[in-house]
Every structure is written in structure tokens, then in C-alpha cells.
Design a protein around this motif. Structure first.
Motif, PDB file in Angstrom:
ATOM      1  N   ALA A   1      49.695  42.892  47.908  1.00 33.14           N
ATOM      2  CA  ALA A   1      48.170  43.383  48.014  1.00 33.14           C
ATOM      3  C   ALA A   1      47.673  43.921  46.643  1.00 33.14           C
ATOM      4  O   ALA A   1      46.508  43.562  46.348  1.00 33.14           O
ATOM      5  CB  ALA A   1      48.253  44.610  48.882  1.00 33.14           C
ATOM      6  N   THR A   2      48.491  44.502  45.816  1.00 33.70           N
ATOM      7  CA  THR A   2      48.054  44.955  44.448  1.00 33.70           C
ATOM      8  C   THR A   2      47.812  43.481  43.583  1.00 33.70           C
ATOM      9  O   THR A   2      46.642  43.468  42.988  1.00 33.70           O
ATOM     10  CB  THR A   2      49.287  45.522  43.582  1.00 33.70           C
ATOM     11  N   ILE A   3      48.561  42.636  43.640  1.00 29.10           N
ATOM     12  CA  ILE A   3      48.359  41.587  42.689  1.00 29.10           C
ATOM     13  C   ILE A   3      46.987  40.731  43.247  1.00 29.10           C
ATOM     14  O   ILE A   3      46.352  40.249  42.518  1.00 29.10           O
ATOM     15  CB  ILE A   3      49.670  40.623  42.859  1.00 29.10           C
ATOM     16  N   ALA A   4      47.015  40.520  44.522  1.00 23.95           N
ATOM     17  CA  ALA A   4      45.817  39.963  45.133  1.00 23.95           C
ATOM     18  C   ALA A   4      44.397  40.794  44.661  1.00 23.95           C
ATOM     19  O   ALA A   4      43.656  40.138  44.501  1.00 23.95           O
ATOM     20  CB  ALA A   4      46.077  39.696  46.592  1.00 23.95           C
ATOM     21  N   ALA A   5      44.666  41.971  44.704  1.00 27.62           N
ATOM     22  CA  ALA A   5      43.362  42.782  44.318  1.00 27.62           C
ATOM     23  C   ALA A   5      42.966  42.432  42.886  1.00 27.62           C
ATOM     24  O   ALA A   5      41.977  42.376  42.490  1.00 27.62           O
ATOM     25  CB  ALA A   5      43.622  44.193  44.662  1.00 27.62           C
ATOM     26  N   TYR A   6      43.881  42.529  42.052  1.00 23.58           N
ATOM     27  CA  TYR A   6      43.688  42.438  40.806  1.00 23.58           C
ATOM     28  C   TYR A   6      43.177  40.976  40.278  1.00 23.58           C
ATOM     29  O   TYR A   6      42.420  40.768  39.587  1.00 23.58           O
ATOM     30  CB  TYR A   6      44.816  42.943  39.654  1.00 23.58           C
TER      31      TYR A   6
ATOM     32  N   ARG B   1      41.628  39.190  42.598  1.00 18.50           N
ATOM     33  CA  ARG B   1      40.011  38.955  42.929  1.00 18.50           C
ATOM     34  C   ARG B   1      39.147  39.699  41.824  1.00 18.50           C
ATOM     35  O   ARG B   1      38.091  39.209  41.721  1.00 18.50           O
ATOM     36  CB  ARG B   1      40.025  39.820  44.303  1.00 18.50           C
ATOM     37  N   ALA B   2      39.515  40.731  41.368  1.00 17.55           N
ATOM     38  CA  ALA B   2      38.867  41.614  40.223  1.00 17.55           C
ATOM     39  C   ALA B   2      38.733  40.696  38.859  1.00 17.55           C
ATOM     40  O   ALA B   2      37.585  40.727  38.301  1.00 17.55           O
ATOM     41  CB  ALA B   2      39.273  42.912  39.832  1.00 17.55           C
ATOM     42  N   VAL B   3      39.606  40.039  38.459  1.00 13.41           N
ATOM     43  CA  VAL B   3      39.923  39.141  37.398  1.00 13.41           C
ATOM     44  C   VAL B   3      40.300  37.733  37.666  1.00 13.41           C
ATOM     45  O   VAL B   3      41.235  37.430  37.394  1.00 13.41           O
ATOM     46  CB  VAL B   3      40.936  39.878  36.338  1.00 13.41           C
ATOM     47  N   PRO B   4      39.224  36.997  38.250  1.00 13.04           N
ATOM     48  CA  PRO B   4      39.662  35.577  38.682  1.00 13.04           C
ATOM     49  C   PRO B   4      40.184  34.972  37.320  1.00 13.04           C
ATOM     50  O   PRO B   4      39.852  34.783  36.532  1.00 13.04           O
ATOM     51  CB  PRO B   4      38.261  34.945  39.071  1.00 13.04           C
ATOM     52  N   GLY B   5      41.242  34.094  37.899  1.00  7.70           N
ATOM     53  CA  GLY B   5      42.063  33.325  36.814  1.00  7.70           C
ATOM     54  C   GLY B   5      43.107  34.058  35.886  1.00  7.70           C
ATOM     55  O   GLY B   5      43.922  33.305  35.156  1.00  7.70           O
ATOM     56  N   ALA B   6      43.241  35.511  35.983  1.00  4.25           N
ATOM     57  CA  ALA B   6      43.996  36.283  35.068  1.00  4.25           C
ATOM     58  C   ALA B   6      45.545  36.129  35.855  1.00  4.25           C
ATOM     59  O   ALA B   6      45.459  36.319  37.029  1.00  4.25           O
ATOM     60  CB  ALA B   6      43.450  37.578  34.934  1.00  4.25           C
TER      61      ALA B   6
ATOM     62  N   VAL C   1      47.643  42.843  33.108  1.00  2.00           N
ATOM     63  CA  VAL C   1      46.916  41.670  33.713  1.00  2.00           C
ATOM     64  C   VAL C   1      46.380  40.989  32.377  1.00  2.00           C
ATOM     65  O   VAL C   1      46.403  41.580  31.446  1.00  2.00           O
ATOM     66  CB  VAL C   1      45.522  42.388  34.171  1.00  2.00           C
ATOM     67  N   ARG C   2      46.581  39.652  32.482  1.00  2.00           N
ATOM     68  CA  ARG C   2      46.297  38.882  31.167  1.00  2.00           C
ATOM     69  C   ARG C   2      44.572  38.694  31.051  1.00  2.00           C
ATOM     70  O   ARG C   2      43.925  37.922  31.129  1.00  2.00           O
ATOM     71  CB  ARG C   2      46.802  37.657  31.249  1.00  2.00           C
ATOM     72  N   ALA C   3      44.058  39.943  30.719  1.00  2.00           N
ATOM     73  CA  ALA C   3      42.661  40.040  30.444  1.00  2.00           C
ATOM     74  C   ALA C   3      42.362  41.499  29.731  1.00  2.00           C
ATOM     75  O   ALA C   3      43.091  42.303  29.974  1.00  2.00           O
ATOM     76  CB  ALA C   3      41.697  39.927  31.697  1.00  2.00           C
ATOM     77  N   GLN C   4      41.415  41.651  29.016  1.00  2.00           N
ATOM     78  CA  GLN C   4      41.127  42.753  28.201  1.00  2.00           C
ATOM     79  C   GLN C   4      40.103  43.641  29.302  1.00  2.00           C
ATOM     80  O   GLN C   4      39.207  43.174  29.696  1.00  2.00           O
ATOM     81  CB  GLN C   4      40.502  42.710  27.031  1.00  2.00           C
ATOM     82  N   TYR C   5      40.538  44.848  29.547  1.00  2.00           N
ATOM     83  CA  TYR C   5      39.537  45.755  30.580  1.00  2.00           C
ATOM     84  C   TYR C   5      38.670  46.562  29.422  1.00  2.00           C
ATOM     85  O   TYR C   5      38.929  46.806  28.336  1.00  2.00           O
ATOM     86  CB  TYR C   5      40.230  46.590  31.471  1.00  2.00           C
ATOM     87  N   ALA C   6      37.669  47.077  30.091  1.00  2.00           N
ATOM     88  CA  ALA C   6      36.784  48.250  29.306  1.00  2.00           C
ATOM     89  C   ALA C   6      37.892  49.431  29.375  1.00  2.00           C
ATOM     90  O   ALA C   6      38.881  49.584  29.901  1.00  2.00           O
ATOM     91  CB  ALA C   6      35.663  48.524  30.066  1.00  2.00           C
TER      92      ALA C   6
ATOM     93  N   GLY D   1      43.216  40.057  25.512  1.00  2.00           N
ATOM     94  CA  GLY D   1      43.777  39.093  26.329  1.00  2.00           C
ATOM     95  C   GLY D   1      44.876  39.929  27.289  1.00  2.00           C
ATOM     96  O   GLY D   1      45.737  39.406  28.055  1.00  2.00           O
ATOM     97  N   LEU D   2      45.094  41.366  27.170  1.00  2.00           N
ATOM     98  CA  LEU D   2      46.051  41.843  27.940  1.00  2.00           C
ATOM     99  C   LEU D   2      45.452  43.667  28.147  1.00  2.00           C
ATOM    100  O   LEU D   2      44.813  43.977  27.453  1.00  2.00           O
ATOM    101  CB  LEU D   2      47.419  42.122  27.263  1.00  2.00           C
ATOM    102  N   THR D   3      45.790  43.732  29.468  1.00  2.00           N
ATOM    103  CA  THR D   3      45.646  45.176  29.778  1.00  2.00           C
ATOM    104  C   THR D   3      46.975  45.815  30.591  1.00  2.00           C
ATOM    105  O   THR D   3      47.465  45.197  31.684  1.00  2.00           O
ATOM    106  CB  THR D   3      44.375  45.331  30.693  1.00  2.00           C
TER     107      THR D   3
END
Length: 161
Positions: free
Chosen positions: A31-36, A38-43, A64-69, A129-131
Motif C-alpha cells: 500500500a505504501t509503495i502504491a501510494a508513493y 501514485r504521488a510521483v508517477p514513474g518514480a 523515492v527516486r524523485a526530489q521532494y519539496a 533525483g532522490l528523497t
């Protein structure tokens, strides 16, 4: 008694508890992986849960392979207007790590702030590229805060190293 509590009191004892926890953690991870995702498609997303030997502290580590705020805590109140020495919810910065910290009891203006009342519930480190986010339970006071910061940096190092 709840169904879960009844399940844990059976004759198989700790084996039943462990099996139930493993099954639950598989659901939590999915559920956690799916939620993240959805929040960052493709990451790419990874999740692991950890606990100390006494089961007093728990940490969920999400990469997550994305930079967050940077972190925020919603509306930022004026603690003085509320008669408080510090806001009950705040973001504290420790080098590259930002943490969401709550005071477990309000500290009135003019009263020294007791770091032992800090509850650090989440820390985040983010960059290109990472959070890495670490959600914790049982991380009390300055020592608990530093533990969660160290876990966040360790999670970061394990992904980038």
C-alpha cells in the motif's frame, strides 16, 4: 477483545504474532509503495520497516527516486500569540535532514523548553533525483531525534552509496 487480539492469544503464541506481523507488513509495504507511485508517477519507490530489539521504536523508511519539496507543518502559528514558548508542531533542520517535531506538552511563554518533550515523528532528506523519508514511533527527546536523523542519513547513504 478484538479479532486481532484473540488471534494473538492462541496456543501458538509468538509464532502466530510473528506470522500476523509479517502478513500485515506485506500489506503495508504494498500500500505504501502504491501510494508513493501514485504521488510521483514513474518514480521508483522502496519501503522497509524496522524496529528495535525491545519493540519500543519503529521506523518506516521510504526511498523515492524523485526530489521532494522541503518539509512544512501547515500553517505556521505565532507561538507567542498562543502564550507558548515554541510552536507545538515545527520543522527542525539538522544539516541535510529536516524533521517534523511535536512537543508532547505545551510549553508556556517564559518557561524553559524541555527537549525531553520533543517527539520526532518524521525526517526527510531530499536532493536531485532522490528523497528518503523516515517515519518513526517512539523517538523521544534529543536522543530519539538524533537517532531518527541518523536513520535518515543511513537510508540516504544506502541508496546513494
Amino acid at each position: 477483545m478484538t479479532q486481532a487480539a484473540t488471534q494473538y492469544t492462541g496456543s501458538t503464541g509468538s509464532a502466530t504474532i510473528v506470522a500476523a506481523q509479517q502478513k500485515n507488513q506485506q500489506k503495508v509495504a504494498a500500500a505504501t509503495i502504491a501510494a508513493y507511485q501514485r504521488a510521483v508517477p514513474g518514480a521508483a519507490v522502496g519501503y522497509r520497516a524496522y524496529a528495535d530489539a525491545g519493540l519500543l521504536q519503529f521506523a518506516g523508511v521510504i526511498a523515492v527516486r524523485a526530489q521532494y519539496a522541503g518539509l512544512t507543518s501547515g500553517p505556521v502559528p505565532d507561538p507567542a500569540h498562543q502564550g507558548l514558548a515554541v510552536a507545538q508542531q515545527q520543522v527542525k533542520i539538522f544539516g541535510d535532514v529536516q524533521c517534523s517535531v511535536s512537543q508532547s506538552r505545551p510549553t508556556p511563554t517564559g518557561t524553559p523548553v524541555d527537549p525531553a518533550l520533543d517527539l520526532t515523528t518524521m525526517c526527510q532528506r531530499t536532493g536531485p533525483g532522490l528523497t528518503v523519508q523516515v517515519y518513526g514511533t517512539g523517538f523521544k527527546g534529543a536522543a530519539g531525534q538524533q537517532q531518527l536523523v541518523m536513520l535518515t542519513n543511513a537510508g540516504w547513504a544506502s541508496v546513494t552509496g
